[in-house]
Design an enzyme around this catalytic site. Structure first.
Site, PDB file in Angstrom:
ATOM      1  N   GLY A 180       0.820  -1.201   0.000  1.00  0.00           N
ATOM      2  CA  GLY A 180       0.000   0.000   0.000  1.00  0.00           C
ATOM      3  C   GLY A 180       0.852   1.248   0.000  1.00  0.00           C
TER       4      GLY A 180
ATOM      5  N   GLY B 164       0.666   5.478   1.138  1.00  0.00           N
ATOM      6  CA  GLY B 164      -0.082   6.544   1.786  1.00  0.00           C
ATOM      7  C   GLY B 164       0.557   7.870   1.438  1.00  0.00           C
ATOM      8  N   GLY B 165       0.068   8.925   2.082  1.00  0.00           N
ATOM      9  CA  GLY B 165       0.568  10.246   1.783  1.00  0.00           C
ATOM     10  C   GLY B 165       2.021  10.441   2.226  1.00  0.00           C
TER      11      GLY B 165
ATOM     12  N   ASP C  10      -7.548  11.128  11.842  1.00  0.00           N
ATOM     13  CA  ASP C  10      -7.574  10.618  10.462  1.00  0.00           C
ATOM     14  C   ASP C  10      -8.266   9.256  10.417  1.00  0.00           C
ATOM     15  OD1 ASP C  10      -7.127  10.785   7.756  1.00  0.00           O
ATOM     16  OD2 ASP C  10      -5.050  10.094   7.843  1.00  0.00           O
TER      17      ASP C  10
ATOM     18  N   GLY D 162       4.338   7.646   2.907  1.00  0.00           N
ATOM     19  CA  GLY D 162       5.294   6.571   2.674  1.00  0.00           C
ATOM     20  C   GLY D 162       4.664   5.377   1.993  1.00  0.00           C
TER      21      GLY D 162
HETATM   22  N1  LIG Z   1       0.214  -3.267   9.141  1.00  0.00           N
HETATM   23  C1  LIG Z   1      -0.250  -3.395   7.907  1.00  0.00           C
HETATM   24  N2  LIG Z   1      -0.526  -4.615   7.409  1.00  0.00           N
HETATM   25  C2  LIG Z   1      -1.020  -4.760   6.153  1.00  0.00           C
HETATM   26  N3  LIG Z   1      -1.272  -3.726   5.319  1.00  0.00           N
HETATM   27  C3  LIG Z   1      -1.012  -2.477   5.752  1.00  0.00           C
HETATM   28  C4  LIG Z   1      -0.483  -2.243   7.062  1.00  0.00           C
HETATM   29  N4  LIG Z   1      -0.336  -0.909   7.219  1.00  0.00           N
HETATM   30  C5  LIG Z   1      -0.755  -0.339   6.072  1.00  0.00           C
HETATM   31  N5  LIG Z   1      -1.158  -1.267   5.174  1.00  0.00           N
HETATM   32  C6  LIG Z   1      -1.656  -1.041   3.810  1.00  0.00           C
HETATM   33  O1  LIG Z   1      -0.943   0.054   3.270  1.00  0.00           O
HETATM   34  C7  LIG Z   1      -1.847   1.107   2.910  1.00  0.00           C
HETATM   35  C8  LIG Z   1      -1.164   2.450   3.121  1.00  0.00           C
HETATM   36  O2  LIG Z   1      -1.034   2.670   4.504  1.00  0.00           O
HETATM   37  P1  LIG Z   1      -0.592   4.075   5.072  1.00  0.00           P
HETATM   38  O3  LIG Z   1      -0.825   4.059   6.529  1.00  0.00           O
HETATM   39  O4  LIG Z   1       0.771   4.406   4.618  1.00  0.00           O
HETATM   40  O5  LIG Z   1      -1.478   5.108   4.272  1.00  0.00           O
HETATM   41  P2  LIG Z   1      -2.968   5.599   4.313  1.00  0.00           P
HETATM   42  O6  LIG Z   1      -3.485   5.537   5.699  1.00  0.00           O
HETATM   43  O7  LIG Z   1      -3.755   4.842   3.276  1.00  0.00           O
HETATM   44  O8  LIG Z   1      -2.809   7.102   3.817  1.00  0.00           O
HETATM   45  P3  LIG Z   1      -2.291   8.380   4.628  1.00  0.00           P
HETATM   46  O9  LIG Z   1      -1.095   7.976   5.415  1.00  0.00           O
HETATM   47  O10 LIG Z   1      -1.955   9.338   3.545  1.00  0.00           O
HETATM   48  O11 LIG Z   1      -3.440   8.824   5.472  1.00  0.00           O
HETATM   49  C9  LIG Z   1      -3.092   0.862   3.753  1.00  0.00           C
HETATM   50  O12 LIG Z   1      -4.234   1.427   3.161  1.00  0.00           O
HETATM   51  C10 LIG Z   1      -3.132  -0.659   3.807  1.00  0.00           C
HETATM   52  O13 LIG Z   1      -3.756  -1.184   2.649  1.00  0.00           O
END
Ligand SMILES: Nc1ncnc2c1ncn2[C@@H]1O[C@H](COP(=O)(O)OP(=O)(O)OP(=O)(O)O)[C@@H](O)[C@H]1O
Length: 536
Positions: free
Chosen positions: A239, A241-242, A369, A244
């Protein structure tokens, strides 16, 4: 629930690296001891402890296996449930990965792995008081209460301290000759909050709040994480996110899975804007690290380790096999739609996680968030709230006595989930999370996204309100219009009630007037009882 292997693996890699061959030999010895019978263990222990003149000395040095049998058994029953013992193992000085592996094998033979873990710890000279302090440190109040009668009264204040964490706990002083977890931690200067990721971590005072907060979270090297993720390969990306990219990682030594979030390193340091963005990214990752290390709860995503010394800061989490709630609601990767029972359970778990943040400390913690992408699902579909980069201490919404709300300095969070008072006036209270959670409930019920360009009414709140009016005019239940058609139709009246309560509580959560929104405590209660919050 803790994924087997994960923490101990990291512990092992780090411990082996630091301690070298001598400790490795000691670990081998410990492993052999673990595999002897219970009776042999006790004999070895008694002899060892008698040699140390610990038996029969001060009451506070009572050794763990000499606790009242019923108390010890009760502790082990709780620790064995859902492998809770694995969550405390990383905090136990002197417990190495080999010990944890031995406990797991012991569990495979229908024996209590917790009992073996406590025996091994005991063999290293840790006492009943150390165990009580360990439960305080890991905030396992229930276990503290179970063993309270075994501990001198002068330590009972610890329970109050856990409930009121404003005051710092005294560190656990390990028996002489045992390596203390805290001493293994790298010292981090709080000034690093604004430094660049490539700067090395420096020594600082023991009062450093970050250092205190991450005590118990393991440092790993960037190299170890690179190996675990095949050099941060694109094939391992799960995945983005904003701030990383998240990679699936496997710690080769034992095959345990972790999720590694690698925070983007800016390549534009030359510009003022670039370095500002980079500082913000680092600030957010440290906020996340600090918050997750402080708050441990079944519905909060556990952080296992961190790396701050490489080219990019990395945070290591429990791997959540079922991805995010957003993924599951959209049936990404061909997954089957969630059932109504699953949706209900996920809603309750996520609400509990948020309620915990709001109520655990004196000053509530606002997540800021809450969204379906930040609710992650483990292999049992247990939801865990993640992404704490925006977390901040805030103000609880109170009624008549309401104080002036805290004003956030700048808009954050995902727009479609943000409460109107935050967008217009930057008012930050716990009701901000209630609003975002209300949107999550409406998504769970309807399968619609919080915001969609392809929908005539783009915002989900407006979409639901419009349909509510339609249902009223047509004299049909709102669920008949809103229901997620990807999901199997509610099988019976109970499932229909689930759906109704998801919609009603969701709509109450997104009230424009924040004072009319329920608190998270009310939300949890209503979801559990299938009722609707009474709005003042
Ligand atoms: N511990 C984890 N186990 C499995 N998948 C994960 C885990 N953490 C994150 N992910 C996957 O990675 C994606 C990105 O996570 P991340 O927390 O970086 O960003 P986000 O929450 O989608 O966006 P932002 O940080 O911009 O609010 C998640 O939507 C999820 O699908």
């Amino acid at each position: 629930m803790l994924m087997p292997n994960d923490v101990p693996m990291l512990e092992n890699v780090a411990t082996m690296r630091r301690s070298g061959k001598r400790e490795s030999r000691e670990n081998n010895d410990a492993l052999e001891r673990n595999e002897t019978t219970r009776e042999n263990n006790e004999r070895v222990l008694r002899t060892a402890l008698e040699n140390q003149k610990m038996v029969g000395s001060k009451p506070n040095s009572k050794i763990i296996i000499f606790m009242k049998r019923s108390v010890l058994q009760h502790l082990c029953d709780i620790l064995d449930t859902d492998n809770t013992w694995e969550t405390i193992a990383p905090y136990m000085s002197g417990i190495a990965m080999r010990d944890v592996e031995a406990c797991k094998r012991y569990g495979n033979y229908n024996q209590s792995p917790s009992m073996l873990l406590l025996r091994i710890w005991c063999s290293k000279g840790f006492t009943v008081v150390h165990l009580y302090q360990l439960f305080a440190k890991t905030k396992l109040i229930r276990l503290m209460r179970v063993m309270k009668s075994e501990v001198d009264k002068k330590y009972h204040y610890l329970e109050e301290k856990v409930l009121n964490p404003a005051r710092r706990l005294r560190p656990i002083v390990p028996p002489a000759g045992t390596q203390q977890t805290a001493s293994r931690l790298k010292k981090i200067d709080s000034k690093d909050m604004t430094s660049t990721p490539t700067q090395s971590i420096t020594t600082s005072s023991t009062n450093d709040p970050l250092r205190v907060a991450i005590e118990g979270t393991l440092p790993v090297t960037y190299q170890e994480l690179s190996e675990a993720t095949n050099g941060f390969s694109v094939n391992n990306v799960i995945g983005k996110g904003g701030y990383g990219t998240v990679y699936k990682g496997e710690i080769r030594a034992t095959g345990g899975m972790v999720a590694v979030k690698r925070i983007f390193a800016g390549n534009d340091n030359s510009t003022q804007q670039g370095s500002k963005a980079e500082k913000e990214r680092l600030r957010q990752s440290l906020t996340e690290l600090r918050t997750l290390a402080r708050f441990r709860h079944d519905n909060i995503l556990p952080i296992y380790a961190y790396s701050l010394e490489g080219p990019e800061p990395c945070l290591v989490y429990q791997f959540m096999a079922n991805g995010s709630l957003e993924d599951r609601l959209l049936c990404r990767k061909g997954t089957t739609p969630l059932t109504w029972v699953q949706r209900k359970e996920i809603s309750i778990g996520a609400a509990r996680g948020i309620h915990f943040l709001h109520s655990f400390a004196k000053t509530p913690l606002i997540h800021g968030d809450v969204k379906t992408a930040n609710i992650l699902l483990d292999k049992h579909m247990e939801p865990k709230l993640g992404d704490f980069g925006l977390c901040r201490d805030g103000q609880a919404e109170v009624e008549a006595t309401e104080k002036r709300p805290l004003i956030a300095s700048h808009i954050k969070g995902t727009l479609a989930y943000l409460a109107p008072e935050f967008i217009t006036s930057k008012i930050l209270t716990t009701k901000l999370d209630v609003y975002s959670y209300g949107i999550v409930l409406l998504e769970i019920a309807s399968g619609q996204r919080a915001y969609s360009e392809s929908r005539e009414t783009r915002g989900l709140v407006e979409f639901c309100q419009l349909n509510k009016e339609l249902a009223r005019r047509q004299k049909i239940p709102l669920r008949e219009i809103l229901v997620d058609r990807k999901a199997p139709a509610p099988a019976n009246e109970i499932e229909e009630q689930y759906l109704d309560s998801l919609i009603e509580i969701g709509l109450a959560g997104v009230c424009v007037d924040r004072k009319l929104r329920p608190t998270m405590a009310q939300v949890v209660e209503c979801l559990c009882k299938n009722t609707t919050p009474t709005i003042a």
